[in-house]
Design an enzyme around this catalytic site. Structure first.
Site, PDB file in Angstrom:
ATOM      1  N   HIS A  44     -67.865 -30.674  35.445  1.00  0.00           N
ATOM      2  CA  HIS A  44     -67.968 -31.593  33.719  1.00  0.00           C
ATOM      3  C   HIS A  44     -66.943 -32.205  33.744  1.00  0.00           C
ATOM      4  O   HIS A  44     -65.743 -32.201  34.658  1.00  0.00           O
ATOM      5  CB  HIS A  44     -67.066 -30.441  33.017  1.00  0.00           C
ATOM      6  CG  HIS A  44     -68.455 -29.920  32.359  1.00  0.00           C
ATOM      7  ND1 HIS A  44     -68.373 -28.503  32.134  1.00  0.00           N
ATOM      8  CD2 HIS A  44     -69.818 -29.492  32.267  1.00  0.00           C
ATOM      9  CE1 HIS A  44     -69.694 -27.286  31.405  1.00  0.00           C
ATOM     10  NE2 HIS A  44     -70.260 -28.376  31.627  1.00  0.00           N
ATOM     11  N   CYS A  60     -63.387 -24.719  28.466  1.00  0.00           N
ATOM     12  CA  CYS A  60     -64.178 -24.543  28.208  1.00  0.00           C
ATOM     13  C   CYS A  60     -64.057 -23.224  27.422  1.00  0.00           C
ATOM     14  O   CYS A  60     -65.662 -22.118  27.033  1.00  0.00           O
ATOM     15  CB  CYS A  60     -64.813 -23.460  29.653  1.00  0.00           C
ATOM     16  SG  CYS A  60     -64.639 -24.594  30.640  1.00  0.00           S
TER      17      CYS A  60
END
Ligand code: GLY
Length: 258
Positions: free
Chosen positions: A166, A253
């Site tokens: 990511h 996250c």
């Protein structure tokens, strides 16, 4: 300056051991330790002055404690994403009722097929949102996302990823113009105008820190990152996230901050 009042987290389930990973050599997360680390993470967030909403574990979704991916929250509204990882896609349905506790219909939008997007690919810098084009977030997902932002008077731009999972795996904004950058993001022209703090390769995981109301939460075991953040003048809190690292999960996250 951004100010967060709320944070949403989700407890890990025992199925976390089956989370998607690019680093099987680190071994499977140990559930009991993951719970302890999660409790410490929540305690650190509370020290930063936010109200924490803790959702129950969802065993059917091994990666669902990584709540940052199925939704993105802006100052204008929330966007339920369409996670590109097949085993994670259903997390968008699971997070929606909680998002609805905070936002009405007028302030919720959706990323729809064939668009895919995961919140780990979205980095907020004031009213500008950088969006990583990755294995999880595609061109159409980014197009829809930026269209939604622009409808709210916000803006976004695409950043192409080459190596990491990511966007925020390798680059994180700390407010005040300061940005932690590692690996492929060190020389990206997109970030040329920020005060870049370069994270050495051996501490790359430590680039994923979070700024919460003036304090920076830093993962444990990344002394160069910790020293660099403290040198910038931020108070810091250190939290061990090593069980989550085993399944490619970082500090950011594990929460939705807004
Ligand atoms: N295991 C975290 C992810 O792959 O999204």
């Amino acid at each position: 300056m951004t100010k967060f009042s709320n944070v949403i987290v989700r407890k890990p389930g025992r199925s976390l051991a089956n989370g998607i990973t690019s680093a099987p050599e680190l071994g499977q997360p140990i559930y009991e330790r993951a719970i302890e680390e999660h409790d410490d993470y929540i305690a650190a967030l509370k020290q930063c002055g936010v109200k924490v909403t803790e959702l129950p574990a969802l065993e059917e979704y091994p990666d669902s404690c990584f709540v940052e991916d199925p939704a993105v929250i802006t100052r204008m509204g929330a966007i339920i994403t369409n996670p590109g990882a097949g085993t994670r896609n259903g997390e968008k349905t699971a997070i929606e009722p909680t998002i609805r506790e905070f936002f009405d219909d007028e302030h919720i939008r959706y990323i729809e097929e064939p668009g895919t997007l995961e919140g780990g690919d979205v980095m907020m810098v004031g009213d500008h949102f950088y969006v990583g084009r990755s294995a999880r977030t595609n061109e159409e997902g980014i197009r829809q996302f930026i269209e939604i932002l622009e409808g709210w008077g916000l803006e976004g731009s695409e950043v192409t990823l080459e190596k990491v999972l990511h966007l925020k795996t390798g680059v994180n904004y700390l407010e005040d113009g300061n940005m932690l950058v590692s690996g492929e993001f060190i020389d990206k022209p997109d970030f040329a105008d920020y005060n870049k703090v370069v994270v050495p390769e051996e501490e790359a995981y430590g680039a994923n820190c979070i700024w919460v109301n003036g304090t920076v939460i830093v993962p444990e075991r990344y002394p160069t990152v910790l020293a660099a953040v403290q040198k910038l003048g931020y108070p810091t809190l250190v939290v061990d996230t090593s069980e989550y690292r085993k399944v490619d999960g970082g500090l950011s996250c594990l929460s939705l901050r807004f």
